[in-house]
Design a protein around this motif. Structure first.
Motif, PDB file in Angstrom:
ATOM      1  N   ILE A   1      44.213  16.521  32.531  1.00 43.81           N
ATOM      2  CA  ILE A   1      45.062  16.123  33.656  1.00 43.81           C
ATOM      3  C   ILE A   1      45.684  17.348  34.308  1.00 43.81           C
ATOM      4  O   ILE A   1      45.701  17.478  35.534  1.00 43.81           O
TER       5      ILE A   1
ATOM      6  N   THR B   1      42.249  14.266  28.126  1.00 43.69           N
ATOM      7  CA  THR B   1      43.429  14.775  27.450  1.00 43.69           C
ATOM      8  C   THR B   1      44.477  15.217  28.465  1.00 43.69           C
ATOM      9  O   THR B   1      44.210  15.298  29.674  1.00 43.69           O
ATOM     10  N   ALA B   2      45.671  15.522  27.961  1.00 47.33           N
ATOM     11  CA  ALA B   2      46.720  16.047  28.840  1.00 47.33           C
ATOM     12  C   ALA B   2      46.259  17.329  29.510  1.00 47.33           C
ATOM     13  O   ALA B   2      46.568  17.576  30.689  1.00 47.33           O
TER      14      ALA B   2
ATOM     15  N   ASP C   1      50.904   9.789  27.760  1.00 51.81           N
ATOM     16  CA  ASP C   1      50.621  11.127  28.279  1.00 51.81           C
ATOM     17  C   ASP C   1      51.568  11.552  29.394  1.00 51.81           C
ATOM     18  O   ASP C   1      51.908  12.729  29.512  1.00 51.81           O
TER      19      ASP C   1
ATOM     20  N   SER D   1      43.643   3.433  33.201  1.00 53.13           N
ATOM     21  CA  SER D   1      44.914   3.717  32.561  1.00 53.13           C
ATOM     22  C   SER D   1      45.737   2.441  32.516  1.00 53.13           C
ATOM     23  O   SER D   1      45.255   1.351  32.842  1.00 53.13           O
TER      24      SER D   1
ATOM     25  N   ASP E   1      41.806   6.103  29.568  1.00 51.31           N
ATOM     26  CA  ASP E   1      41.653   7.549  29.759  1.00 51.31           C
ATOM     27  C   ASP E   1      42.970   8.281  29.547  1.00 51.31           C
ATOM     28  O   ASP E   1      42.989   9.429  29.121  1.00 51.31           O
ATOM     29  N   TYR E   2      44.074   7.647  29.884  1.00 50.38           N
ATOM     30  CA  TYR E   2      45.410   8.201  29.667  1.00 50.38           C
ATOM     31  C   TYR E   2      46.391   7.051  29.755  1.00 50.38           C
ATOM     32  O   TYR E   2      46.035   5.933  30.165  1.00 50.38           O
ATOM     33  N   ARG E   3      47.635   7.307  29.375  1.00 48.03           N
ATOM     34  CA  ARG E   3      48.665   6.267  29.366  1.00 48.03           C
ATOM     35  C   ARG E   3      49.928   6.774  30.036  1.00 48.03           C
ATOM     36  O   ARG E   3      50.337   7.918  29.802  1.00 48.03           O
TER      37      ARG E   3
END
Length: 272
Positions: free
Chosen positions: A6, A2-3, A171, A90, A113-115
């Motif tokens: 990070i 999640t953000a 994200d 990503s 996992d994130y973008r």
């Protein structure tokens, strides 16, 4: 991931980089070579972020058929190097309007996992033109597609960026004022003009409102002595933004840590 995950990583003392490119797009080495270089530089967290597929030919973007092999390679490398570094899958997803962006079903369904959301292309008639390349290529495109109207191109870039942030689905916003580099080479002093700053401030205010993580991109620190976003915007942006991620946007293994220490030093001197 999640953000908040990070933000926790970026707030620790661990070295990290969440923006890199390898053989699946315009990177210059294999993913494994990049991992080895990252470990050698002391990285504890490393994110692969190939340029997303786009619905037209682009030498810088990965093909849709390579998405599965890319994700498989991330998993293989985790098995080989996972005891020494945390690896993340990503993608740097290009915004081409509401039908092709991070929030569309195709991209939102990928096991990433994130973008990262970024603008590299701006519309010109019924096509999209990459305005993110080297300056010599940029000059050619300015004449060929835009009648050398730099203000029009800048306005298109920020219009696309605003629409991307409104659309969401990512994200981290990548290099949010990247057009400033080529634009300032094309027309020196353009970043000092009131209309230009109004566009940047409008994007900054929207990013803050939408609580998007902001990347400090250090890719051109050594070659052009600048970050993205440019230093002049940091106090306005980072006093209110949800989180800051310092990335080198590495395309070569010797640039895994490029500009990181300088960016962190600048953030500290700004009390950010």
């Amino acid at each position: 991931m999640t953000a908040d995950d990070i933000i926790e990583i970026t707030g620790s003392t661990d070295r990290y980089n969440f923006h890199s490119h390898t053989q699946f797009c315009d990177g210059r080495v294999s993913m494994e070579e990049m991992v080895v270089a990252a470990i050698g530089s002391g990285m504890k967290h490393w994110g692969f972020s190939p340029h997303s597929p786009v619905p037209f030919e682009s030498p810088c973007n990965m093909s849709e058929s390579d998405v599965k092999p890319y994700l498989d390679e991330v998993e293989r490398l985790k098995g080989v190097y996972g005891d020494r570094i945390r690896l993340y899958a990503s993608m740097e997803i290009d915004y081409l309007g509401g039908d092709w962006c991070a929030s569309t079903p195709y991209f939102s369904s990928l096991p990433l996992d994130y973008r990262i959301g970024s603008v590299h292309f701006v519309p010109c008639g019924d096509q999209y033109v990459d305005v993110d390349g080297n300056f010599e290529s940029f000059k050619v495109k300015m004449a060929r597609y835009f009648d050398n109207d730099i203000r029009h191109v800048v306005e298109l870039f920020y219009r696309q960026s605003m629409a991307m942030v409104e659309e969401g689905g990512f994200d981290i916003i990548g290099h949010l004022d990247k057009i400033g580099h080529n634009a300032s080479l094309f027309q020196p002093g353009i970043e000092d003009e009131a209309w230009y700053n109004e566009l940047v401030f409008g994007l900054i205010d929207l990013v803050i409102e939408k609580r998007v993580l902001v990347e400090v991109n250090t890719k051109t620190f050594e070659s052009a002595d600048r970050f993205f976003p440019e230093l002049r915007y940091w106090n306005r942006l980072f006093g209110s933004v949800s989180g800051i991620v310092v990335n080198s946007d590495a395309h070569y293994p010797d640039r895994v840590n490029l500009g990181r220490d300088a960016a962190l030093s600048c953030l500290k001197s700004c009390n950010l």
